[in-house]
Write a protein that holds these residues in place. Structure first.
Motif, short mmCIF file in Angstrom:
data_model
loop_
_atom_site.label_atom_id
_atom_site.label_comp_id
_atom_site.label_asym_id
_atom_site.label_seq_id
_atom_site.Cartn_x
_atom_site.Cartn_y
_atom_site.Cartn_z
N VAL A 4 0.85 -1.19 0.00
CA VAL A 4 0.00 0.00 0.00
C VAL A 4 0.89 1.25 0.00
O VAL A 4 1.86 1.32 0.75
N ASP A 5 0.57 2.20 -0.85
CA ASP A 5 1.40 3.40 -0.97
C ASP A 5 1.06 4.45 0.08
O ASP A 5 1.95 5.09 0.63
N THR A 6 -0.23 4.64 0.33
CA THR A 6 -0.63 5.67 1.28
C THR A 6 -2.05 5.41 1.75
O THR A 6 -2.74 4.53 1.23
N PHE A 7 -2.50 6.18 2.75
CA PHE A 7 -3.81 5.97 3.36
C PHE A 7 -4.68 7.22 3.23
O PHE A 7 -4.18 8.35 3.19
N ILE A 8 -5.98 6.99 3.16
CA ILE A 8 -7.00 8.03 3.32
C ILE A 8 -7.82 7.64 4.55
O ILE A 8 -8.27 6.50 4.65
N GLN A 9 -7.99 8.57 5.46
CA GLN A 9 -8.71 8.28 6.69
C GLN A 9 -10.21 8.49 6.54
O GLN A 9 -10.66 9.39 5.85
N LYS A 10 -10.97 7.60 7.17
CA LYS A 10 -12.42 7.80 7.27
C LYS A 10 -12.72 8.60 8.54
O LYS A 10 -12.01 8.46 9.54
N PRO A 11 -13.79 9.40 8.52
CA PRO A 11 -14.70 9.68 7.40
C PRO A 11 -14.00 10.44 6.27
O PRO A 11 -13.07 11.20 6.51
N ILE A 12 -14.46 10.19 5.05
CA ILE A 12 -13.83 10.75 3.87
C ILE A 12 -13.89 12.28 3.89
O ILE A 12 -14.95 12.88 4.12
N ASN A 13 -12.75 12.88 3.68
CA ASN A 13 -12.64 14.34 3.60
C ASN A 13 -12.17 14.70 2.19
O ASN A 13 -11.12 14.23 1.73
N ARG A 14 -12.92 15.51 1.50
CA ARG A 14 -12.63 15.81 0.10
C ARG A 14 -11.23 16.38 -0.09
O ARG A 14 -10.50 15.97 -1.01
N LEU A 15 -10.82 17.31 0.76
CA LEU A 15 -9.51 17.94 0.62
C LEU A 15 -8.38 16.93 0.83
O LEU A 15 -7.36 16.96 0.12
N GLU A 16 -8.56 16.03 1.81
CA GLU A 16 -7.54 15.01 2.04
C GLU A 16 -7.44 14.08 0.84
O GLU A 16 -6.34 13.73 0.40
N VAL A 17 -8.59 13.66 0.30
CA VAL A 17 -8.59 12.77 -0.87
C VAL A 17 -7.88 13.42 -2.04
O VAL A 17 -7.04 12.81 -2.71
N LEU A 18 -8.20 14.69 -2.30
CA LEU A 18 -7.56 15.41 -3.41
C LEU A 18 -6.05 15.50 -3.22
O LEU A 18 -5.28 15.31 -4.16
N ALA A 19 -5.62 15.79 -1.98
CA ALA A 19 -4.19 15.90 -1.70
C ALA A 19 -3.48 14.58 -1.95
O ALA A 19 -2.40 14.54 -2.55
N VAL A 20 -4.09 13.48 -1.50
CA VAL A 20 -3.49 12.16 -1.69
C VAL A 20 -3.45 11.79 -3.18
O VAL A 20 -2.44 11.30 -3.68
N LEU A 21 -4.55 12.03 -3.88
CA LEU A 21 -4.60 11.70 -5.31
C LEU A 21 -3.55 12.48 -6.09
O LEU A 21 -2.88 11.93 -6.97
N ARG A 22 -3.39 13.75 -5.78
CA ARG A 22 -2.40 14.56 -6.49
C ARG A 22 -0.98 14.09 -6.18
O ARG A 22 -0.13 14.08 -7.07
N ARG A 23 -0.74 13.71 -4.92
CA ARG A 23 0.60 13.23 -4.55
C ARG A 23 0.94 11.94 -5.30
O ARG A 23 2.03 11.80 -5.85
N VAL A 24 -0.02 11.02 -5.33
CA VAL A 24 0.21 9.76 -6.04
C VAL A 24 0.35 10.01 -7.53
O VAL A 24 1.19 9.40 -8.21
N SER A 25 -0.45 10.92 -8.06
CA SER A 25 -0.36 11.26 -9.48
C SER A 25 1.02 11.83 -9.82
O SER A 25 1.63 11.45 -10.83
N ASP A 26 1.52 12.72 -8.96
CA ASP A 26 2.86 13.30 -9.19
C ASP A 26 3.93 12.22 -9.20
O ASP A 26 4.84 12.24 -10.03
N HIS A 27 3.82 11.26 -8.26
CA HIS A 27 4.80 10.18 -8.20
C HIS A 27 4.75 9.32 -9.45
O HIS A 27 5.79 8.92 -9.99
N LEU A 28 3.54 9.05 -9.93
CA LEU A 28 3.40 8.23 -11.14
C LEU A 28 3.96 8.95 -12.36
O LEU A 28 4.62 8.34 -13.20
#
Length: 305
Positions: free
Chosen positions: A97-121
């Motif tokens: 697993v590369d990283t975690f998103i914590q529940k309850p889902i927070n839109r800003l946290e999800v966006l930050a994680v997605l962008r970080r993973v996207s940058d790495h890819l």
């Protein structure tokens, strides 16, 4: 555009994640599953990233990640969790697993994680393209002696790393021995896994160096980890400063031209160049240590394989 696959037993969460992915502009959700058992490698193989819940009523997230890795799925995993059990989280990281998103889902946290993973890819794809180009040049016999494109020869990862240190003008700086040990350790990890899709967490890298230190291994692990991190950070800053200085004197300098935008975010290079012009006793540059280590490793491997 990235392709995502969502494995989550709560339909509301699946819908929310799909909407966030679509609104982010980073990609699209190409498939969903309500249980880990439904997420076969055939179903997810077209996805760059699998977003997966840790706890599900059927097969849980860790078991699913393990099964997909064993079936040779090579994409990234983002795990959704409300669990704070360190052992379970540690096991998830061990399974890939590369990283975690914590529940309850927070839109800003999800966006930050997605962008970080996207940058790495994107960085990974860029570096792989560079490596492929270098191999083609070597095979065709047209490789020249430009920085980072040495003629093919049998050299160890350590020898090539030392060569890069000389090119970058930092061979005599403190921290070079730590950097070379990191390169050698990463090489062993790539050989063990067949591929190194991304760097392990920096803390893991520093801990491995501290544990394997010939001087009192494990005597004071955290202290040793902090010392290694500080030496690496200073070395990276010295590299940024040296490249920025080269750029100030000659913007077309081949070492500056080749390495500055590869090892660093170019806006940080420009900032450091302005600081050197002032001059400033301190720097506001934000070092991306992961990018530096990853690119340095790729360059070190480019003719050592």
């Amino acid at each position: 555009m990235l392709k995502f696959y969502v494995v989550e037993d709560d339909p509301a969460v699946r819908k929310m994640l799909s909407r966030i992915v679509a609104e982010s502009g980073l990609g699209e959700v190409i498939g969903e599953a309500e249980d880990g058992a439904c997420a076969s490698v055939i179903a997810v193989q077209a996805a760059d990233v699998v977003i997966i819940d840790l706890l599900m009523s059927g097969r849980d997230g860790i078991e699913t990640v393990k099964a997909l890795r064993e079936a040779n799925y090579s994409g990234r995993f983002i795990m959704i969790s409300q669990v704070e059990n360190k052992e379970m989280i540690g096991e998830a990281y061990q399974q890939g697993v590369d990283t975690f998103i914590q529940k309850p889902i927070n839109r800003l946290e999800v966006l930050a994680v997605l962008r970080r993973v996207s940058d790495h890819l994107m960085l990974e794809k860029s570096m792989q393209a560079i490596r492929n180009s270098l191999r083609l040049l070597e095979v065709s016999g047209t490789a020249d002696m430009k920085p980072g494109r040495l003629l093919k020869q049998e050299r160890s990862i350590e020898q090539q790393a030392r060569s890069l240190l000389l090119q970058l003008g930092i061979a005599g700086e403190a921290g070079t021995s730590d950097l070379i040990r990191i390169m050698k350790w990463l090489k062993t990890q790539e050989q063990a896994q067949q591929i190194l899709p991304d760097l392990p967490p920096l803390k893991t890298i520093y801990e491995q160096l501290a544990i394997s230190s010939p001087q009192q291994p494990g005597a004071n692990l955290q202290k040793d980890v902090r010392a290694i991190e500080q030496r690496i950070r200073r070395l990276v800053m010295q590299t940024l400063t040296h490249l920025s200085s080269l750029g100030l004197n000659d913007y077309g300098h081949p070492t500056f031209e080749y390495f500055a935008a590869r090892l660093f975010d170019f806006q940080e290079v420009r900032l450091r160049m302005r600081e050197l012009e002032e001059p400033s006793k301190s720097s506001a540059s934000k070092l991306n240590l992961r990018k530096f280590l990853y690119v340095f490793y790729v360059e070190s491997c480019s003719v050592s394989e």
